[in-house]
Design an enzyme around this catalytic site. Structure first.
Site, short mmCIF file in Angstrom:
data_model
loop_
_atom_site.label_atom_id
_atom_site.label_comp_id
_atom_site.label_asym_id
_atom_site.label_seq_id
_atom_site.Cartn_x
_atom_site.Cartn_y
_atom_site.Cartn_z
N GLU A 143 52.86 30.21 -34.08
CA GLU A 143 52.35 30.45 -35.44
C GLU A 143 53.24 31.36 -36.29
OE1 GLU A 143 48.30 31.73 -34.76
OE2 GLU A 143 47.79 29.88 -33.72
N GLU A 250 46.19 22.02 -28.75
CA GLU A 250 44.91 22.74 -28.82
C GLU A 250 43.85 21.88 -29.50
OE1 GLU A 250 45.40 26.69 -30.50
OE2 GLU A 250 47.33 26.98 -29.51
#
Ligand code: 9MR
Length: 363
Positions: A143, A250
């Site tokens: 991220e 995810e």
């Protein structure tokens, strides 16, 4: 054997994808033990890649400088090996769930460049080094891209100390620690039009600078009410065109209403008592029509994954059953979401059958 439709009696999902890509699940090793819990038992039967949902993050592996704790990671790796699954590492360098000491110098001020780099290298060498040859894929940096329109990289303490070198250095350190693991850049919403160009830019820059990044992880925290299939496929195609492997790392598809679209854990939307009926409508179970829509959404995304199976190495669900999903607490705390393939009792949902059929239909 369990009752009809229980996780024990439906065919192992992993078998439907054998020879295509790994189909994985995240397990939260803060709660679950070696086996005998619903989550671990479902994972062992149905999934052939395991990720620690929290147990290998920096706050878990090095809570204080020089004090490494591997209990949770060791447990996951051992369980994966017991179940014939591939252990996946998540995550080495991130802005979140990373103790403040990483970024603080001896004088209490922000850490110097040299010390930040040394700490990063020690962390990666120790953690990835411990599992070298066993963990086969590592989320090296997580991220790093900003969600803001006018900003490229997320302003983190790593960026402040090292500039964008921090990503290059992290990948080199991971390669030095483990010569064989697949090295992954992992992020959310990078399939979406607002963030995809930044991800392509970052990955291109990393490759140009010789960073050993080999794969991109599209997290896949999607929502039933605004799933954008075209963007997902465009993204897979664009990342593959860079020569990278693509992972869905995810995956979950939330069914509850929410305004927020990202996975930034700092984002919260509190719910008043009056809002509960509207914002938390499925506390008594998922109505059949919504379960069917969820199944069709899963069928559609897996049909895309099957079309791109030559570049997709793994698709991991972010949890095993609905009761274990982080979405019950995010972005609105205390709700009852139903985003996964098995329900809270471990029964295979319509979505389970749709995913399996998507695999078999592609033969
Ligand atoms: O699912 C994880 C949840 O249990 C933690 O509280 C949370 C804390 O940041 O992290 C969740 O996992 C995140 C993952 O590590 C990175 N991408 C977004 C995921 C959902 O927030």
């Amino acid at each position: 054997m369990g009752a009809v439709g229980d996780w024990q009696s439906v065919p192992p999902l992993r078998e439907a994808f054998a020879g295509r890509f790994l189909v994985g699940a995240a397990l939260d090793w803060r709660q679950s033990a070696e086996g005998g819990t619903l989550a671990t038992d479902i994972a062992c039967r149905h999934f052939d890649a395991f990720t620690c949902e929290n147990g290998m993050k920096p706050e878990a592996t090095q809570p204080e400088e020089g004090r490494f704790t591997f209990e949770l990671g060791d447990r996951m790796v051992a369980a994966a090996e017991r179940c014939g699954a591939t252990p996946v590492g998540h995550t080495l360098i991130w802005h979140s769930q990373t103790p403040a000491w990483f970024h603080t110098g001896p004088d209490g001020r922000p850490v110097s460049r040299d010390l930040a780099l040394e700490r990063m290298q020690t962390h990666i060498a120790t953690v990835a080094g411990r599992y070298a040859g066993r963990v086969r894929q590592w989320d090296v940096v997580n991220e790093a891209i900003s969600d803001a329109a006018d900003e490229y990289l997320r302003p983190t303490p790593w960026l402040a100390a090292l500039g964008d070198d921090y990503l290059v250095e992290a990948f080199h350190a991971a390669r030095a620690a483990d010569g064989g693991a697949l090295l992954v850049y992992n992020d959310y919403n990078i399939d979406m039009a607002y963030k995809r160009p930044k991800a392509l830019r970052l990955l291109r820059e990393l490759l140009d600078r010789g960073a050993p990044v080999q794969a991109v992880g599209i997290q896949g925290h999607w929502r039933l009410h605004d799933l954008n299939l075209a963007e997902i496929e465009t993204a897979i195609e664009a990342f593959a065109a860079l020569g990278l492997k693509v992972l869905i790392t995810e995956l979950d598809i939330g069914v509850l209403p929410t305004r927020y679209r990202g996975a930034d854990i700092n984002h919260r939307e509190p719910m008043t008592a009056e809002q509960r009926a509207e914002l938390d409508p499925y506390t008594a179970g998922l109505p059949d029509d919504v379960a069917e829509r969820l199944a069709e959404a899963y069928r559609a995304v897996f049909a895309i994954f099957m079309r791109w199976e030559s570049v997709i190495e793994r698709v991991t669900l972010w949890g095993t059953h609905d009761g274990a999903s982080w979405l019950n607490g995010f972005p609105v705390p205390g709700r009852t979401d139903h985003p996964l393939l098995f329900d809270r009792q471990g029964r295979a949902k319509a979505a389970y059958y749709a995913v399996r059929e998507a695999a078999l239909a592609a033969d």
